[in-house]
Design an enzyme around this catalytic site. Structure first.
Site, PDB file in Angstrom:
ATOM      1  N   CYS A 125     112.168 110.396 207.368  1.00  0.00           N
ATOM      2  CA  CYS A 125     113.256 109.448 207.655  1.00  0.00           C
ATOM      3  C   CYS A 125     114.166 109.404 206.432  1.00  0.00           C
ATOM      4  CB  CYS A 125     112.717 108.080 208.050  1.00  0.00           C
ATOM      5  SG  CYS A 125     111.759 107.235 206.782  1.00  0.00           S
ATOM      6  N   ASP A 178     116.970 102.737 212.609  1.00  0.00           N
ATOM      7  CA  ASP A 178     116.630 102.342 211.240  1.00  0.00           C
ATOM      8  C   ASP A 178     116.420 100.825 211.206  1.00  0.00           C
ATOM      9  OD1 ASP A 178     116.580 101.673 208.582  1.00  0.00           O
ATOM     10  OD2 ASP A 178     118.356 102.833 208.043  1.00  0.00           O
ATOM     11  N   ARG A 192     110.167 103.939 208.606  1.00  0.00           N
ATOM     12  CA  ARG A 192     109.770 104.661 209.815  1.00  0.00           C
ATOM     13  C   ARG A 192     108.759 105.774 209.576  1.00  0.00           C
ATOM     14  NH1 ARG A 192     115.836 105.941 211.379  1.00  0.00           N
ATOM     15  NH2 ARG A 192     115.858 105.953 209.096  1.00  0.00           N
TER      16      ARG A 192
HETATM   17  P1  4NP Z   1     113.589 104.327 206.551  1.00  0.00           P
HETATM   18  O1  4NP Z   1     114.463 102.999 206.357  1.00  0.00           O
HETATM   19  O2  4NP Z   1     114.567 105.477 206.485  1.00  0.00           O
HETATM   20  O3  4NP Z   1     112.993 104.152 207.896  1.00  0.00           O
HETATM   21  O4  4NP Z   1     112.576 104.335 205.420  1.00  0.00           O
HETATM   22  C1  4NP Z   1     115.293 102.786 205.253  1.00  0.00           C
HETATM   23  C2  4NP Z   1     114.753 102.401 204.055  1.00  0.00           C
HETATM   24  C3  4NP Z   1     115.573 102.147 202.967  1.00  0.00           C
HETATM   25  C4  4NP Z   1     116.942 102.284 203.106  1.00  0.00           C
HETATM   26  C5  4NP Z   1     117.487 102.695 204.313  1.00  0.00           C
HETATM   27  C6  4NP Z   1     116.656 102.948 205.382  1.00  0.00           C
HETATM   28  N1  4NP Z   1     117.794 102.012 202.006  1.00  0.00           N
HETATM   29  O5  4NP Z   1     119.016 102.075 202.177  1.00  0.00           O
HETATM   30  O6  4NP Z   1     117.292 101.691 200.912  1.00  0.00           O
END
Ligand code: 4NP
Length: 151
Positions: free
Chosen positions: A9, A122, A15
């Protein structure tokens, strides 16, 4: 030799850690090794997001010991299958592939099921999104595990 599956991800804290834990819980760990990574490096070295840890524990999946890392080009060599959560992840990973064989390893995780959705949303800015994310990934992992366990 074990089959190796990588879940990807953006941040590797919401995720893909859940996808790693969920798929690993459905397969024989001698036969299938599951890992996860993020396309961005914002959270390298961190544990998964507390909201992902909590929803995992609710369904008996403990992801609290995972440690965030960034996707690397070496992952194309290491892993047999690379599942991404959304189109943006797909574009980011495909952009790093060096040939068609590497590109062919990359798939949207929801393409494994007929959920009517293509992307796992997300949940980072949506506290209520984690339950939905868990179930979307869980259903996709049932299908992935069925295929892997049939090998
Ligand atoms: P992930 O979610 O891609 O599912 O781990 C996110 C975690 C952190 C961030 C964005 C999406 N961020 O901008 O820090």
């Amino acid at each position: 030799m074990a089959t190796k599956v990588l879940m990807v991800c953006l941040g590797n804290i919401c995720r893909s850690p859940l996808a790693e834990g969920i798929l690993q819980s459905k397969v024989d760990s001698d036969a299938v090794i599951v890992d996860s990574a993020g396309t961005a490096g914002y959270h390298i070295g961190s544990k998964p997001d507390s909201r992902s840890i909590a929803v995992g524990l609710k369904y008996n999946i403990d992801i609290s010991q995972q440690c965030c890392r960034k996707f690397s080009v070496q992952d194309f060599k290491e892993f047999d299958f690379i599942y991404v959560m959304d189109y943006s992840n797909y574009d980011n990973v495909i952009a790093l592939a060096q040939n068609d064989k590497e590109k062919a390893k990359v798939k949207l995780i929801l393409d494994e099921v007929d959920s009517g959705l293509n992307e796992v949303p997300d949940p980072y800015y949506d506290d209520d999104g984690f339950e939905n994310v868990f179930h979307l990934i869980d259903v996709a992992c049932n299908s992935i595990a069925d295929k892997l366990n049939a090998n």
